[in-house]
Design an enzyme around this catalytic site. Structure first.
Site, mmCIF file in Angstrom:
data_model
loop_
_atom_site.group_PDB
_atom_site.id
_atom_site.type_symbol
_atom_site.label_atom_id
_atom_site.label_comp_id
_atom_site.label_asym_id
_atom_site.label_seq_id
_atom_site.Cartn_x
_atom_site.Cartn_y
_atom_site.Cartn_z
ATOM 1 C CG ASN A 147 -0.364 -0.173 2.520
ATOM 2 O OD1 ASN A 147 0.797 -0.573 2.628
ATOM 3 N ND2 ASN A 147 -1.113 0.129 3.553
ATOM 4 C CD GLU B 118 4.895 -0.629 12.547
ATOM 5 O OE1 GLU B 118 3.673 -0.463 12.722
ATOM 6 O OE2 GLU B 118 5.752 -0.010 13.192
ATOM 7 C CB CYS C 192 -2.058 -0.556 8.405
ATOM 8 S SG CYS C 192 -0.952 0.864 8.510
ATOM 9 C CD GLU D 123 8.272 0.449 10.404
ATOM 10 O OE1 GLU D 123 7.255 0.852 9.815
ATOM 11 O OE2 GLU D 123 9.051 -0.386 9.928
HETATM 12 N N1 LIG Z 1 0.955 -1.481 10.573
HETATM 13 C C1 LIG Z 1 1.466 -0.991 9.455
HETATM 14 O O1 LIG Z 1 2.313 -0.120 9.456
HETATM 15 C C2 LIG Z 1 0.982 -1.518 8.121
HETATM 16 C C3 LIG Z 1 1.255 -0.781 6.969
HETATM 17 C C4 LIG Z 1 0.811 -1.245 5.745
HETATM 18 C C5 LIG Z 1 0.089 -2.437 5.656
HETATM 19 N N2 LIG Z 1 -0.181 -3.131 6.781
HETATM 20 C C6 LIG Z 1 -0.979 -4.371 6.709
HETATM 21 O O2 LIG Z 1 -0.577 -5.149 5.604
HETATM 22 C C7 LIG Z 1 -1.657 -5.909 5.103
HETATM 23 C C8 LIG Z 1 -1.751 -5.742 3.605
HETATM 24 O O3 LIG Z 1 -0.529 -5.991 3.020
HETATM 25 P P1 LIG Z 1 -0.183 -7.361 2.272
HETATM 26 O O4 LIG Z 1 -1.419 -7.919 1.660
HETATM 27 O O5 LIG Z 1 0.989 -7.091 1.407
HETATM 28 O O6 LIG Z 1 0.253 -8.308 3.500
HETATM 29 P P2 LIG Z 1 0.887 -9.764 3.450
HETATM 30 O O7 LIG Z 1 1.051 -10.187 4.868
HETATM 31 O O8 LIG Z 1 0.155 -10.647 2.533
HETATM 32 O O9 LIG Z 1 2.327 -9.555 2.778
HETATM 33 C C9 LIG Z 1 3.263 -8.662 3.305
HETATM 34 C C10 LIG Z 1 4.654 -9.063 2.844
HETATM 35 O O10 LIG Z 1 4.999 -10.316 3.401
HETATM 36 C C11 LIG Z 1 5.472 -11.185 2.393
HETATM 37 N N3 LIG Z 1 5.174 -12.551 2.816
HETATM 38 C C12 LIG Z 1 4.020 -13.235 2.644
HETATM 39 N N4 LIG Z 1 4.112 -14.447 3.230
HETATM 40 C C13 LIG Z 1 5.350 -14.522 3.790
HETATM 41 C C14 LIG Z 1 6.039 -15.528 4.543
HETATM 42 N N5 LIG Z 1 5.475 -16.693 4.827
HETATM 43 N N6 LIG Z 1 7.287 -15.262 4.960
HETATM 44 C C15 LIG Z 1 7.866 -14.075 4.691
HETATM 45 N N7 LIG Z 1 7.269 -13.089 3.979
HETATM 46 C C16 LIG Z 1 6.027 -13.303 3.536
HETATM 47 C C17 LIG Z 1 4.740 -10.723 1.146
HETATM 48 O O11 LIG Z 1 5.385 -11.161 -0.012
HETATM 49 C C18 LIG Z 1 4.792 -9.214 1.338
HETATM 50 O O12 LIG Z 1 6.042 -8.685 0.949
HETATM 51 C C19 LIG Z 1 -2.882 -5.373 5.816
HETATM 52 O O13 LIG Z 1 -3.258 -6.254 6.853
HETATM 53 C C20 LIG Z 1 -2.402 -4.062 6.401
HETATM 54 O O14 LIG Z 1 -3.104 -3.623 7.510
HETATM 55 C C21 LIG Z 1 0.265 -2.705 8.007
HETATM 56 C C1 LIG Z 2 0.860 7.517 6.099
HETATM 57 N N1 LIG Z 2 -0.300 6.900 6.725
HETATM 58 C C2 LIG Z 2 -1.519 7.401 6.110
HETATM 59 C C3 LIG Z 2 -0.328 7.237 8.151
HETATM 60 C C4 LIG Z 2 -0.275 5.450 6.526
HETATM 61 C C5 LIG Z 2 0.857 4.720 7.146
HETATM 62 C C6 LIG Z 2 1.054 3.309 6.623
HETATM 63 C C7 LIG Z 2 -0.086 2.394 6.846
HETATM 64 O O1 LIG Z 2 -0.588 1.619 6.044
#
Ligand SMILES: NC(=O)c1ccc[n+]([C@@H]2O[C@H](COP(=O)([O-])OP(=O)(O)OC[C@H]3O[C@@H](n4cnc5c(N)ncnc54)[C@H](O)[C@@H]3O)[C@@H](O)[C@H]2O)c1
Ligand SMILES: C[N+](C)(C)CCCC=O
Length: 501
Positions: free
Chosen positions: A164, A261, A295, A475
């Protein structure tokens, strides 16, 4: 290399260069397991193919990072600071090109992508500022003896990112990592593999040793090779809760520290004394940035019953006015979702919400722009759901799309109980003019980042991270330094050694 500028119109970019980066150059992985297509969400078009890295390539990336770590970790904080400042300057200079590439690969509007790139260089500037201030303590002991602490780098850190905020997530991880003297190997999401390689080139141009920031492309298997590699000292992960659990399990085997995260289902609480226009703006910011794929979004919007009708009417009116379409056009405010399966998943949540008794107040259906080249893009109209209850799936689960659920409430005590009734704990927000109540409410919220009378602003000086199943570690902010360094205590005897034996 000019990248996006050579083709900065939607529907024209073609991937021509390798997307792995090792020892200061773009390369093809030595053991690419297979190739995958990379799509343009705005058009659904395939922009090219790239190779997923195997175990040998991961090992080569680790060895190259280890060699660079030896050089970089010996530099002073001020020396590292200058390099990071130069990288920040180059990002600023190439802002438009990087933002354009981010828009093409992610589908978010160019308006938002520019903000993401600004937050990215600001993150590098911020940690450049802290790099020279990373220091230990001196502790006086009896008899002239003393001790001191050294804050040391960890070694080769792995960053694994979500799709994202591809460029920004890579900066949020690499800036503190490099400031502390570490090397980093970064694996972006296979859905957005492109822009992070531009960051790698920029670090090289800015003067980091070759190998200090490497990129390996791939999915789960590549991520596993990285997490399990014995020479990796730390894993910083951004992504979903289920993957986060796997990352933690793999890291546990090597006793590797992790930063997680993860996802969220955050509450936004709007009291009846709020300034209505601000509360409406806050709710839109909390739900519709990056097509709702954020997220920390405040997707459970609790509205005090006295203003429910007025608030809902205004939110719906404003949501219907959001300009959807070609993300590279200046006036577009909502682009395309990341992929066809993800769009269908989000629409599925809306169907289920209706079945469970929610009312679609606006949007919630696919959107086909007039421009014929966009007809296969992954667009939908942003959705506001009314008549929601806490037990509905749309209120309990992370949708990660432009779907706001409105939930009425009566009292502060009641809404806090309901807001905290979730396994997630990433963010939370409150709108009120009562300052005592504002601070009381955020103190009671079980969430790592809380907003009073705003939502989703993210200055890089502020630590960002979750409570509960939204993860741990932070972070950004000064706190970020703790997660990319370790403390060594040195005890110095100035007298003779007394032995009990
Ligand atoms: N808290 C935060 O800062 C934050 C920010 C952005 C997105 N997110 C979360 O991310 C999710 C969406 O992103 P997504 O669909 O890319 O998530 P995802 O968990 O499917 O994938 C994230 C990353 O992990 C890798 N991955 C997948 N399986 C793995 C494994 N078994 N071992 C190691 N790496 C692996 C993927 O290739 C990708 O690079 C949502 O739940 C969102 O809330 C959190
Ligand atoms: C920059 N924002 C909008 C706070 C998003 C942080 C990353 C989360 O997905």
């Amino acid at each position: 290399l000019p990248f996006a500028t050579m083709s900065s119109k939607t529907g024209t970019f073609l991937l021509q260069q390798p997307l792995n980066y090792r020892a200061g150059a773009r390369i093809q992985p030595v053991d690419g397991s297979h190739s995958e297509e990379v799509n343009e969400p705005a058009t659904g078009r395939v922009m090219g193919k790239f190779l997923f890295s195997g175990e040998k390539e991961v090992d080569l990336a680790v060895q190259s990072a280890k060699a660079a770590f030896k050089i970089w970790s010996q530099k002073s904080g001020m020396e590292r600071s200058r390099v990071l400042l130069e990288a920040a300057r180059i990002i600023r200079e190439r802002r438009e090109e990087i933002a354009t590439m981010e828009t093409i690969n992610n589908g978010k509007s160019i308006f938002e992508a520019r903000v993401d790139i600004d937050i990215s260089w600001q993150c590098l500037e911020y940690y450049a500022g802290l790099a020279g201030a990373i220091a230990g303590q001196h502790i006086q002991l009896p008899g002239g003896s003393f001790a001191y602490t050294r804050r040391e780098a960890l070694g080769v850190c792995v960053g694994i990112g979500a799709w994202n905020y591809p460029f920004q997530i890579a900066c949020w991880k690499s800036a503190p990592a490099l400031a502390c003297g570490n090397a980093m190997i970064y694996k972006p999401s296979p859905l957005t593999p492109i822009s992070v390689v531009m960051l790698a080139e920029i670090f090289t141009q800015a003067g980091v040793p070759n190998g200090l920031f490497n990129v390996v492309q791939g999915g789960a298997a590549t991520g596993q090779f990285l997490c399990q590699h014995q020479d990796v000292s730390k894993v910083s992960f951004t992504g979903s809760v289920p993957t986060g659990i796997k990352i933690m399990e793999m890291s546990a085997k090597g006793i590797k520290p992790v930063t997680l995260e993860l996802g969220g289902k955050s509450p936004l609480i709007i009291f009846s004394d709020s300034i209505l226009e601000n509360a409406v703006n806050g709710a839109l910011m909390a739900n519709f940035l990056t097509q709702g794929e954020v997220c920390c979004n405040g997707t459970r919007v609790f509205v005090q019953r006295e203003i429910l009708e007025a608030f809902t009417k205004e939110v719906v009116k404003r949501t219907q006015k959001i300009k959807i379409g070609d993300p590279l056009l200046e006036d577009t405010r909502m682009g395309a979702l990341i992929s066809r399966p993800h769009l269908e998943r989000v629409l599925g949540f809306i169907t289920q919400a209706k079945e469970q008794g929610a009312k679609v107040l606006c949007g919630g259906e696919p959107y086909v722009p007039d421009d014929p080249k966009l007809k296969n893009g992954y667009y939908m109209r942003p959705c506001v759901l009314g008549d929601c209850r806490d037990d509905m799936t749309c209120v309990k689960e992370e949708i990660f799309g432009p779907v706001m659920s409105i939930l009425p409430f009566d009292t502060e005590e009641e809404v806090l109980e309901r807001a905290n009734n979730t396994t997630f704990g990433l963010a939370g927000g409150v709108f009120t003019r009562d300052i005592q109540r504002a601070h009381r409410v955020v103190a009671a919220l079980q969430a790592g980042i809380c907003f009073i009378n705003n939502y989703n602003v993210s200055p890089v000086e502020l630590p960002f991270g979750g409570y509960k199943m939204s993860g741990f570690g932070r972070e950004n902010g000064q706190a970020g330094i703790e997660y990319y360094s370790q403390l060594k205590t040195v005890c110095v005897e100035m007298g003779d050694v007394e032995s009990v034996f």
